[in-house]
Design a protein around this motif. Sequence first.
Motif, short mmCIF file in Angstrom:
data_model
loop_
_atom_site.label_atom_id
_atom_site.label_comp_id
_atom_site.label_asym_id
_atom_site.label_seq_id
_atom_site.Cartn_x
_atom_site.Cartn_y
_atom_site.Cartn_z
N LEU A 9 0.82 -1.21 0.00
CA LEU A 9 0.00 0.00 0.00
C LEU A 9 0.86 1.26 0.00
O LEU A 9 0.53 2.25 -0.66
CB LEU A 9 -0.93 -0.01 1.22
CG LEU A 9 -2.13 -0.94 1.13
CD1 LEU A 9 -2.88 -0.98 2.45
CD2 LEU A 9 -3.08 -0.51 0.00
N ILE A 10 1.96 1.23 0.77
CA ILE A 10 2.87 2.37 0.79
C ILE A 10 3.45 2.63 -0.60
O ILE A 10 3.62 3.78 -1.02
CB ILE A 10 4.00 2.14 1.82
CG1 ILE A 10 3.41 2.19 3.25
CG2 ILE A 10 5.11 3.17 1.67
CD1 ILE A 10 4.40 1.82 4.33
N LEU A 11 3.74 1.56 -1.33
CA LEU A 11 4.30 1.70 -2.67
C LEU A 11 3.26 2.13 -3.70
O LEU A 11 3.53 2.94 -4.60
CB LEU A 11 4.93 0.37 -3.12
CG LEU A 11 6.20 -0.07 -2.39
CD1 LEU A 11 6.59 -1.49 -2.78
CD2 LEU A 11 7.35 0.90 -2.70
N LEU A 12 2.04 1.61 -3.59
CA LEU A 12 1.05 1.80 -4.64
C LEU A 12 0.17 3.03 -4.48
O LEU A 12 -0.31 3.59 -5.48
CB LEU A 12 0.16 0.55 -4.73
CG LEU A 12 0.86 -0.74 -5.18
CD1 LEU A 12 -0.12 -1.91 -5.15
CD2 LEU A 12 1.44 -0.57 -6.58
N LEU A 13 -0.09 3.46 -3.24
CA LEU A 13 -1.03 4.56 -3.05
C LEU A 13 -0.60 5.85 -3.76
O LEU A 13 -1.42 6.47 -4.48
CB LEU A 13 -1.23 4.82 -1.56
CG LEU A 13 -2.38 4.06 -0.90
CD1 LEU A 13 -2.42 4.32 0.60
CD2 LEU A 13 -3.72 4.44 -1.53
N PRO A 14 0.64 6.33 -3.61
CA PRO A 14 1.01 7.56 -4.34
C PRO A 14 0.92 7.39 -5.86
O PRO A 14 0.43 8.29 -6.57
CB PRO A 14 2.46 7.80 -3.90
CG PRO A 14 2.60 7.08 -2.60
CD PRO A 14 1.73 5.87 -2.73
N GLY A 19 -1.71 8.65 -10.81
CA GLY A 19 -2.20 8.09 -12.07
C GLY A 19 -3.66 8.44 -12.31
O GLY A 19 -4.05 8.81 -13.44
N MET A 20 -4.50 8.31 -11.28
CA MET A 20 -5.91 8.67 -11.41
C MET A 20 -6.07 10.17 -11.73
O MET A 20 -6.91 10.55 -12.56
CB MET A 20 -6.65 8.33 -10.12
CG MET A 20 -6.88 6.84 -9.94
SD MET A 20 -8.01 6.15 -11.21
CE MET A 20 -9.51 7.07 -10.86
N TRP A 21 -5.27 11.00 -11.05
CA TRP A 21 -5.37 12.44 -11.31
C TRP A 21 -4.98 12.77 -12.75
O TRP A 21 -5.66 13.54 -13.42
CB TRP A 21 -4.49 13.20 -10.33
CG TRP A 21 -4.18 14.59 -10.80
CD1 TRP A 21 -2.98 15.10 -11.17
CD2 TRP A 21 -5.13 15.65 -10.99
NE1 TRP A 21 -3.09 16.39 -11.58
CE2 TRP A 21 -4.42 16.77 -11.48
CE3 TRP A 21 -6.51 15.76 -10.81
CZ2 TRP A 21 -5.03 17.97 -11.77
CZ3 TRP A 21 -7.12 16.95 -11.09
CH2 TRP A 21 -6.38 18.06 -11.57
N GLU A 22 -3.89 12.17 -13.22
CA GLU A 22 -3.43 12.46 -14.58
C GLU A 22 -4.46 11.98 -15.61
O GLU A 22 -4.68 12.64 -16.64
CB GLU A 22 -2.08 11.79 -14.83
CG GLU A 22 -0.93 12.41 -14.06
CD GLU A 22 -0.67 13.85 -14.47
OE1 GLU A 22 -0.93 14.20 -15.65
OE2 GLU A 22 -0.24 14.65 -13.62
N TYR A 23 -5.09 10.86 -15.33
CA TYR A 23 -6.13 10.36 -16.25
C TYR A 23 -7.30 11.35 -16.31
O TYR A 23 -7.77 11.72 -17.40
CB TYR A 23 -6.61 9.00 -15.80
CG TYR A 23 -7.80 8.49 -16.58
CD1 TYR A 23 -7.65 7.99 -17.88
CD2 TYR A 23 -9.08 8.55 -16.03
CE1 TYR A 23 -8.75 7.56 -18.60
CE2 TYR A 23 -10.18 8.12 -16.74
CZ TYR A 23 -10.02 7.61 -18.02
OH TYR A 23 -11.11 7.18 -18.73
N ILE A 44 0.21 18.68 -4.93
CA ILE A 44 -0.65 18.77 -3.75
C ILE A 44 -1.28 17.41 -3.43
O ILE A 44 -1.38 17.01 -2.27
CB ILE A 44 -1.74 19.85 -3.97
CG1 ILE A 44 -1.09 21.23 -4.02
CG2 ILE A 44 -2.78 19.79 -2.86
CD1 ILE A 44 -2.04 22.35 -4.43
N ILE A 45 -1.71 16.69 -4.48
CA ILE A 45 -2.31 15.37 -4.26
C ILE A 45 -1.31 14.41 -3.63
O ILE A 45 -1.63 13.69 -2.67
CB ILE A 45 -2.83 14.81 -5.60
CG1 ILE A 45 -4.05 15.59 -6.07
CG2 ILE A 45 -3.17 13.31 -5.46
CD1 ILE A 45 -4.57 15.18 -7.43
N VAL A 46 -0.08 14.40 -4.16
CA VAL A 46 0.95 13.54 -3.58
C VAL A 46 1.20 13.91 -2.12
O VAL A 46 1.33 13.04 -1.25
CB VAL A 46 2.26 13.63 -4.40
CG1 VAL A 46 3.39 12.89 -3.68
CG2 VAL A 46 2.05 13.06 -5.79
N PHE A 47 1.25 15.22 -1.83
CA PHE A 47 1.48 15.67 -0.46
C PHE A 47 0.35 15.22 0.48
O PHE A 47 0.60 14.73 1.58
CB PHE A 47 1.61 17.20 -0.44
CG PHE A 47 1.70 17.77 0.94
CD1 PHE A 47 2.87 17.66 1.69
CD2 PHE A 47 0.60 18.41 1.51
CE1 PHE A 47 2.95 18.18 2.97
CE2 PHE A 47 0.67 18.92 2.80
CZ PHE A 47 1.85 18.81 3.53
#
Length: 271
Positions: A9-14, A19-23, A44-47
């Motif tokens: 989860l730590i690896l995949l969540l960011p 990816g969802m935002w860019e789509y 901001i989303i990553v943060f």
Amino acid sequence: MTYKQIKWLILLLPTFSVGMWEYLRHSILEEYISMSSGNWVSAIIVFLVTLYFLNILFGKLEGMQQELQRERSEKAVLEEREKIAKELHDGIAQSLFFLSVQANKLEVDRNSSNYQKLKKTLQHIHDDIRSAIQNLRTETVTSDVTWTSSLHQFFDDIENTHSLSIHRDWEMDEHTLSTKEKIELFACVKEAIINVIKHAETDEVWVSARESENGWFCEVVDKGKGFTAPTQSEGFGLKIVKDRAVSMGWDLEILSDQEKTAVRIKGEAAA
């Protein structure tokens, strides 16, 4: 949630969040958000994802690591206690047994007072060693859930192995004491009861504990032969209880006459 799941989860969540935002940004919001603004929103989303979700996951991960370290420490302590118990059993306890056998073979008057004192001393030393081995092999009480049950299990074991009835009036809440206080009080109660078995010449003992206005109160009472001289209490093994009580800052009172002995311990409630 397992350790492996948390790592994934730590690896995949960011990655998933960006990816969802860019789509959405390129398929739906491209006409409304400029390239520069979109880049800022991505940061901001990553943060926010890192601040909220990953902070929770890292907290869980640290908690699991601390629990694992605690279990390893407890296991190391138990292994060391078992090692010491084995050394006591294989060394001192067996030597005392052979010494007792040799004493029985002595060509002396077995009804003499000196011979009886020798046998009694050997028996007391042997009992002390066996008690030490039992205490070492008894898991240290560190959990609020098991403290009272461990105490009652000790009472049951004593009743099963000795001709002693233990009348119990244990009404003290476990959260009244800290972990160290539980361990020390457990040891004091054990020592007081073993003292009854050795010296009181009775088959009944009363154990009570309850909360008081400013703390708690514990008492072990027997109606055996007791003792009259105050200094005699030191020879009955109660010095161990006294030392433990002093180290914990508890009030200890030992009352005895020819018909009754009471060991009373008072302490303040844990903060």
